[in-house]
Design an enzyme around this catalytic site. Structure first.
Site, mmCIF file in Angstrom:
data_model
loop_
_atom_site.group_PDB
_atom_site.id
_atom_site.type_symbol
_atom_site.label_atom_id
_atom_site.label_comp_id
_atom_site.label_asym_id
_atom_site.label_seq_id
_atom_site.Cartn_x
_atom_site.Cartn_y
_atom_site.Cartn_z
ATOM 1 N N TYR A 51 0.981 -1.130 -0.094
ATOM 2 C CA TYR A 51 0.078 0.014 -0.046
ATOM 3 C C TYR A 51 1.102 1.169 0.144
ATOM 4 O O TYR A 51 1.854 1.517 0.847
ATOM 5 C CB TYR A 51 -0.993 0.197 1.361
ATOM 6 N N GLY A 58 -5.989 5.354 -0.045
ATOM 7 C CA GLY A 58 -7.294 5.508 0.475
ATOM 8 C C GLY A 58 -8.156 4.519 -0.122
ATOM 9 O O GLY A 58 -7.804 3.221 -0.595
#
Length: 513
Positions: A51, A58
């Site tokens: 990530y 998000g």
């Protein structure tokens, strides 16, 4: 110099850097750990989906980003999140936030290049302050918007304040011989994820709150002496039967401070005798009003609230609070929510409620001083001039009352006002930065009310001519106030006098407790 690295920063460290202009240095071993974390991430992230390194952010984390676009991804994150509005944060708030961000990154769990922590240190020591705005953070992925403005300056863009003026960042860097950071892997995400702005403001709030508590105790002690109070309400014996830490600490501080007073009376010497029982109506009050008699019980919970908030905010300032966490030791990357600001938000709400009560206490004590029907010993509004012609401190009560009323409204909590945003990815948020900013407003309001009270007390002491009978601490504070504002009889502009007092109390701590 204060060394940042393998040690816990304390509230005192922050106070030294913010108010005593202490410089900082970085622990060399900590810099090595930062570099090791960076090198580990560089190798570990190859051929893996991580990530914020090769994904969007998000709710767009489901989209993979091609390798040739990875650096642009970080720059896009910084620039796109510079969406702050409102007034720029003042220098102390920004500096405190920078210390918090530096202290988080230097622990070596964020994967940033060492140049990030080195530049942050140089900016702090050179008093170069990024332009960060008050509005923008919901305090869930931390202070995303506010920290993006900090990151923008670190990459050499936007504006910074230097020597009191906002100027282009690149121009100031050239003048000081500083070099912007480059994005290597995840510098964008690591810089904007985290609680550093709300925590930095929180640390500043604690410093100011501690001063306010001490000034309130000073004012209370001066009034206790002024009315020649009995000593039993702050006695060890009375307060020992109620085992609250704060209450007993306040009572002990009162005993120590008032020990040298020539005005305090012992109840057994004045009321526990046969002669006094012959009086049908007593001239002296048997017990004082609550704003005088209940100081340990009122300031006690405020002190306890401060003490717990100090523990929490210090812990947050020493935390690694971005996402994900780069763990070289265990050869892994951990994803989670250390950026969430609920700890800070709740403590700032509690602290502002406590400081609002402090302003209520000060305002009620002020009313006691101003109302001759209550105190029975002072001219109205501690007016040392001719009654009717002169007005004394009369108008200052309007300011104290209205400011206290504002505090009461501001004390509604932010912590419970979660609003889902970010395509419902951030569905429970902390509002921590809002909470910290409102708390800061409440504390400064309280210091204003206390400033009015301190000047009014000085006028009252002169009216009663008891200066030489005061305790050592009360006399010291009286002399400090009188150095700033001499005794006045004729009416003149109070605003200028009060500004001198507020400037003094904001940067000084009588440290009675």
């Amino acid at each position: 110099m204060i060394k940042i690295g393998f040690r816990k920063l304390t509230l005192k460290d922050f106070e030294s850097i913010l108010f005593e202009n202490e410089k900082i240095e970085l622990d060399e071993k900590a810099i090595l750990k930062v570099n090791e974390s960076h090198e580990f991430l560089k190798g570990f992230s190859k051929d893996k989906l991580i990530y914020g390194i090769n994904t969007g952010f998000g709710p767009m984390a489901q989209y993979k980003v091609d390798e040739e676009n990875l650096l642009d991804l970080q720059y896009n994150l910084i620039r796109s999140h510079c969406a702050g509005m409102g007034e720029p944060l003042d220098d102390l708030k920004v500096k405190s936030a920078m210390i918090c961000r530096l202290n988080s990154l230097i622990q070596g769990y964020s994967g940033v290049h060492p140049e990030v922590v080195i530049l942050l240190k140089d900016l702090i020591n050179n008093e170069v302050y990024p332009q960060i705005f008050e509005h923008g953070g919901v305090g869930a992925s931390g202070d995303l918007v506010q920290l993006a403005h900090l990151a923008l300056n670190l990459i050499g863009e936007g504006e910074v304040k230097y020597k009191g003026t906002f100027r282009p960042t690149a121009e100031v860097y050239n003048e000081l011989g500083l070099k912007p950071i480059s994005v290597h892997l995840r510098e964008g995400l690591a810089l904007i994820n985290g609680t550093s702005v709300m925590t930095g403001i929180g640390m500043l709030n604690l410093i100011l709150a501690q001063r306010a508590i001490n000034w309130s105790l000073v004012s209370s002690l001066q009034i206790i002496e002024m009315v020649e109070s009995y000593s039993d309400h702050y006695s060890t014996e009375l307060n020992a039967v109620k085992p609250h830490i704060g209450q007993q600490a306040v009572a002990a501080a009162m005993q120590k401070s008032l020990d040298s007073s020539k005005l305090i009376r012992k109840r057994e010497e004045h009321l526990f005798n046969k002669e006094i029982t012959k009086q049908e109506v007593l001239k002296d009050k048997v017990q004082e009003y609550y704003s005088i008699r209940c100081i340990p019980q009122i300031l006690g919970p405020i002190l306890d609230t401060f003490s717990y908030a100090k523990t929490v905010i210090e812990n947050e300032a020493n935390s690694v609070n971005d996402n994900p966490i780069v763990d070289k030791e265990n050869q892994n990357i951990w994803h989670g929510g250390n950026f969430h600001g609920d700890y800070v938000s709740l403590e700032m709400d509690k602290l502002k409620i406590a400081l609002t009560k402090l302003s209520v206490l000060s305002e009620r004590q002020l009313n006691f001083l101003f109302n001759k029907n209550l105190n029975g010993i002072l001219p109205p509004f501690v007016n040392l001039g001719k009654l009717g012609l002169n007005l004394g401190m009369q108008a200052a009560q309007f300011t104290a009352t209205s400011t206290t009323a504002e505090n009461q409204t501001l004390s509604n909590p932010m912590y419970v006002h979660s609003i889902s945003c970010n395509n419902d990815n951030q569905d429970v948020v902390s509002m921590g930065t809002n909470s910290a900013l409102i708390c800061n407003k409440v504390i400064n309001n309280t210091l204003q009310v206390l400033s009015i009270e301190l000047l009014s007390i000085a006028q009252a002491i002169d009216a009663l001519e008891i200066e030489d009978k005061l305790s050592e601490n009360s006399k010291k504070v009286f002399d400090e106030v009188r150095t700033l504002v001499p005794k006045f009889i004729e009416d003149s502009t109070l605003h200028q006098k009060l500004n001198k007092i507020i400037s003094f109390v904001q940067v000084n701590n009588p440290a009675i407790i």
